[in-house]
Motif scaffolding. Sequence first.
Motif, PDB file in Angstrom:
ATOM      1  N   GLN A  34      -8.233 -15.974 -15.056  1.00  0.00           N
ATOM      2  CA  GLN A  34      -9.516 -15.864 -15.421  1.00  0.00           C
ATOM      3  C   GLN A  34     -10.205 -15.190 -14.070  1.00  0.00           C
ATOM      4  O   GLN A  34     -10.873 -14.039 -14.187  1.00  0.00           O
ATOM      5  N   GLU A  35      -9.927 -15.616 -12.900  1.00  0.00           N
ATOM      6  CA  GLU A  35     -10.604 -15.036 -11.672  1.00  0.00           C
ATOM      7  C   GLU A  35      -9.863 -15.238 -10.456  1.00  0.00           C
ATOM      8  O   GLU A  35      -9.210 -16.477 -10.257  1.00  0.00           O
ATOM      9  N   GLY A  36     -10.014 -14.646  -9.557  1.00  0.00           N
ATOM     10  CA  GLY A  36      -9.372 -14.442  -8.390  1.00  0.00           C
ATOM     11  C   GLY A  36      -8.779 -13.220  -7.828  1.00  0.00           C
ATOM     12  O   GLY A  36      -9.198 -12.187  -8.127  1.00  0.00           O
ATOM     13  N   LEU A  37      -7.583 -13.414  -7.367  1.00  0.00           N
ATOM     14  CA  LEU A  37      -7.138 -12.189  -6.323  1.00  0.00           C
ATOM     15  C   LEU A  37      -5.660 -12.138  -6.776  1.00  0.00           C
ATOM     16  O   LEU A  37      -4.859 -13.111  -6.605  1.00  0.00           O
ATOM     17  N   LEU A  38      -5.035 -11.168  -6.972  1.00  0.00           N
ATOM     18  CA  LEU A  38      -3.819 -10.550  -7.547  1.00  0.00           C
ATOM     19  C   LEU A  38      -3.194  -9.823  -6.318  1.00  0.00           C
ATOM     20  O   LEU A  38      -3.615  -8.860  -5.996  1.00  0.00           O
ATOM     21  N   THR A  39      -2.190 -10.048  -5.971  1.00  0.00           N
ATOM     22  CA  THR A  39      -1.277  -9.427  -4.833  1.00  0.00           C
ATOM     23  C   THR A  39       0.076  -9.088  -5.611  1.00  0.00           C
ATOM     24  O   THR A  39       0.889  -9.827  -6.231  1.00  0.00           O
ATOM     25  N   LEU A  40       0.406  -7.678  -5.379  1.00  0.00           N
ATOM     26  CA  LEU A  40       1.578  -7.191  -5.600  1.00  0.00           C
ATOM     27  C   LEU A  40       2.299  -6.627  -4.596  1.00  0.00           C
ATOM     28  O   LEU A  40       1.865  -6.045  -3.569  1.00  0.00           O
ATOM     29  N   LEU A  41       3.653  -6.957  -4.461  1.00  0.00           N
ATOM     30  CA  LEU A  41       4.488  -6.479  -3.362  1.00  0.00           C
ATOM     31  C   LEU A  41       6.011  -6.000  -4.026  1.00  0.00           C
ATOM     32  O   LEU A  41       6.735  -6.591  -4.794  1.00  0.00           O
ATOM     33  N   CYS A  42       6.142  -4.597  -3.732  1.00  0.00           N
ATOM     34  CA  CYS A  42       7.211  -3.825  -3.990  1.00  0.00           C
ATOM     35  C   CYS A  42       8.367  -4.384  -3.127  1.00  0.00           C
ATOM     36  O   CYS A  42       8.429  -4.389  -1.962  1.00  0.00           O
ATOM     37  N   ARG A  43       9.520  -5.176  -3.538  1.00  0.00           N
ATOM     38  CA  ARG A  43      10.559  -5.627  -2.629  1.00  0.00           C
ATOM     39  C   ARG A  43      11.581  -4.704  -2.197  1.00  0.00           C
ATOM     40  O   ARG A  43      12.758  -5.032  -2.032  1.00  0.00           O
ATOM     41  N   HIS A  44      11.107  -3.701  -2.077  1.00  0.00           N
ATOM     42  CA  HIS A  44      12.141  -2.491  -1.576  1.00  0.00           C
ATOM     43  C   HIS A  44      11.670  -1.513  -0.439  1.00  0.00           C
ATOM     44  O   HIS A  44      10.217  -1.432  -0.336  1.00  0.00           O
ATOM     45  N   THR A  45      12.314  -0.932   0.213  1.00  0.00           N
ATOM     46  CA  THR A  45      11.935  -0.104   1.312  1.00  0.00           C
ATOM     47  C   THR A  45      11.939   1.532   0.907  1.00  0.00           C
ATOM     48  O   THR A  45      11.635   2.443   1.783  1.00  0.00           O
ATOM     49  N   SER A  46      12.462   1.738  -0.301  1.00  0.00           N
ATOM     50  CA  SER A  46      12.643   3.087  -0.706  1.00  0.00           C
ATOM     51  C   SER A  46      11.816   3.450  -2.068  1.00  0.00           C
ATOM     52  O   SER A  46      11.968   4.417  -2.883  1.00  0.00           O
ATOM     53  N   ALA A  47      11.193   2.282  -2.367  1.00  0.00           N
ATOM     54  CA  ALA A  47      10.068   2.670  -3.511  1.00  0.00           C
ATOM     55  C   ALA A  47       8.803   2.032  -3.046  1.00  0.00           C
ATOM     56  O   ALA A  47       8.593   1.406  -2.071  1.00  0.00           O
ATOM     57  N   SER A  48       7.752   2.337  -3.753  1.00  0.00           N
ATOM     58  CA  SER A  48       6.514   1.924  -3.344  1.00  0.00           C
ATOM     59  C   SER A  48       5.400   1.529  -4.302  1.00  0.00           C
ATOM     60  O   SER A  48       5.891   1.927  -5.806  1.00  0.00           O
ATOM     61  N   LEU A  49       4.321   1.178  -4.249  1.00  0.00           N
ATOM     62  CA  LEU A  49       3.269   0.943  -4.987  1.00  0.00           C
ATOM     63  C   LEU A  49       1.989   1.811  -4.976  1.00  0.00           C
ATOM     64  O   LEU A  49       1.710   1.765  -3.575  1.00  0.00           O
ATOM     65  N   LEU A  50       1.159   2.080  -6.071  1.00  0.00           N
ATOM     66  CA  LEU A  50      -0.062   2.585  -5.703  1.00  0.00           C
ATOM     67  C   LEU A  50      -0.825   2.661  -6.997  1.00  0.00           C
ATOM     68  O   LEU A  50      -0.350   2.349  -8.197  1.00  0.00           O
ATOM     69  N   HIS A 122      11.362   6.535  -4.935  1.00  0.00           N
ATOM     70  CA  HIS A 122      11.495   7.821  -4.009  1.00  0.00           C
ATOM     71  C   HIS A 122      12.742   8.366  -4.022  1.00  0.00           C
ATOM     72  O   HIS A 122      13.142   9.241  -3.376  1.00  0.00           O
ATOM     73  N   ARG A 123      13.745   7.278  -4.666  1.00  0.00           N
ATOM     74  CA  ARG A 123      15.470   8.060  -4.727  1.00  0.00           C
ATOM     75  C   ARG A 123      15.633   8.696  -5.846  1.00  0.00           C
ATOM     76  O   ARG A 123      14.723   8.709  -6.965  1.00  0.00           O
ATOM     77  N   ARG A 124      16.440   9.417  -5.967  1.00  0.00           N
ATOM     78  CA  ARG A 124      16.908  10.457  -7.033  1.00  0.00           C
ATOM     79  C   ARG A 124      17.736   9.653  -8.342  1.00  0.00           C
ATOM     80  O   ARG A 124      17.353  10.244  -9.386  1.00  0.00           O
ATOM     81  N   ARG A 125      18.236   8.789  -7.896  1.00  0.00           N
ATOM     82  CA  ARG A 125      19.047   8.073  -9.089  1.00  0.00           C
ATOM     83  C   ARG A 125      18.193   6.813  -9.580  1.00  0.00           C
ATOM     84  O   ARG A 125      17.523   6.173  -8.672  1.00  0.00           O
ATOM     85  N   PRO A 126      18.501   6.421 -10.733  1.00  0.00           N
ATOM     86  CA  PRO A 126      17.882   5.388 -11.387  1.00  0.00           C
ATOM     87  C   PRO A 126      18.160   4.012 -10.150  1.00  0.00           C
ATOM     88  O   PRO A 126      19.205   3.824  -9.850  1.00  0.00           O
ATOM     89  N   HIS A 127      17.070   3.238 -10.270  1.00  0.00           N
ATOM     90  CA  HIS A 127      17.200   2.002  -9.813  1.00  0.00           C
ATOM     91  C   HIS A 127      16.731   0.553 -10.400  1.00  0.00           C
ATOM     92  O   HIS A 127      15.731   1.061 -11.465  1.00  0.00           O
ATOM     93  N   ARG A 128      17.096  -0.435 -10.233  1.00  0.00           N
ATOM     94  CA  ARG A 128      16.238  -1.667 -10.822  1.00  0.00           C
ATOM     95  C   ARG A 128      15.373  -2.362  -9.650  1.00  0.00           C
ATOM     96  O   ARG A 128      15.881  -2.650  -8.563  1.00  0.00           O
ATOM     97  N   ARG A 129      13.952  -2.260  -9.831  1.00  0.00           N
ATOM     98  CA  ARG A 129      13.160  -2.523  -8.643  1.00  0.00           C
ATOM     99  C   ARG A 129      12.486  -3.709  -8.979  1.00  0.00           C
ATOM    100  O   ARG A 129      12.249  -4.057 -10.456  1.00  0.00           O
ATOM    101  N   GLU A 130      12.046  -4.602  -8.062  1.00  0.00           N
ATOM    102  CA  GLU A 130      11.297  -5.753  -8.312  1.00  0.00           C
ATOM    103  C   GLU A 130      10.035  -5.621  -7.727  1.00  0.00           C
ATOM    104  O   GLU A 130       9.855  -5.274  -6.591  1.00  0.00           O
ATOM    105  N   VAL A 131       8.869  -6.223  -8.204  1.00  0.00           N
ATOM    106  CA  VAL A 131       7.575  -6.479  -7.792  1.00  0.00           C
ATOM    107  C   VAL A 131       7.474  -7.929  -8.015  1.00  0.00           C
ATOM    108  O   VAL A 131       7.198  -8.301  -9.205  1.00  0.00           O
ATOM    109  N   ALA A 132       7.114  -8.523  -6.779  1.00  0.00           N
ATOM    110  CA  ALA A 132       6.594  -9.764  -6.743  1.00  0.00           C
ATOM    111  C   ALA A 132       5.013  -9.726  -7.069  1.00  0.00           C
ATOM    112  O   ALA A 132       4.315  -9.005  -6.307  1.00  0.00           O
ATOM    113  N   MET A 133       4.631 -10.793  -7.902  1.00  0.00           N
ATOM    114  CA  MET A 133       3.217 -10.796  -8.146  1.00  0.00           C
ATOM    115  C   MET A 133       2.873 -12.167  -7.933  1.00  0.00           C
ATOM    116  O   MET A 133       3.499 -13.355  -8.256  1.00  0.00           O
ATOM    117  N   HIS A 134       1.556 -12.431  -7.372  1.00  0.00           N
ATOM    118  CA  HIS A 134       1.068 -13.655  -6.882  1.00  0.00           C
ATOM    119  C   HIS A 134      -0.479 -13.510  -7.102  1.00  0.00           C
ATOM    120  O   HIS A 134      -1.194 -12.742  -6.925  1.00  0.00           O
TER     121      HIS A 134
END
Length: 138
Positions: A34-50, A122-134
Motif C-alpha cells: 500500500q505505501e512505502g518505497l520501491l527500489t529497482l536494481l538492474c543486475r547487469h553492467t550492459s543494460a540499465s533502467l530508466l 544496450h547490446r545488439r543481441r537478445p539477453h535475459r536480464r534480471e531486475v531485483a525489486m525491493h
Amino acid sequence: MRQASTTLTIATSGRGLTEITRDVAAWLTEGGIQEGLLTLLCRHTSASLLIQENAAREVRTDLMAWLERLAPEGDGYLHDDEGPDDMPAHLRATLTGVTLQIPVLDGQMRLGTWQGIYLAEHRRRPHRREVAMHWIGE
C-alpha cells in the motif's frame, strides 16, 4: 514496517527499451503493498533502467539514437571482450543508471501521467536480464 522482494526476469530482443511498468505494478498489487518505497536494481553492467515517456514512441527511438551517438561502436575502446558493442553498452548503462527508487502510495507507484519504467538493453543481441525489486513500507 514490512518488506518484500523478488526478481523480475525480462527477455530482450536486442538493443532497445522494454517497458516493465505493468510487471512491476502487478507485483505490488499481488503483494498487497500500500505505501512505502520501491527500489529497482538492474543486475547487469550492459543494460540499465530508466523512467521515460510511455506515450510517444518517438521519444524512446530518439533516446536510443542519442545514446548511440554518445557512445558509438568502433571508437577505439580497449575493452571489447564480447564484441564491438561491449564497451559502448557499459558506457550507455553508466549514462542512464541501474537503480530507480519510486514512492508507492495507495498501492500504486507515484509515476507521472506519461511516465513508464523501462529496461534499456544496450547490446545488439537478445539477453535475459534480471531486475531485483525491493519494497519497504506499511
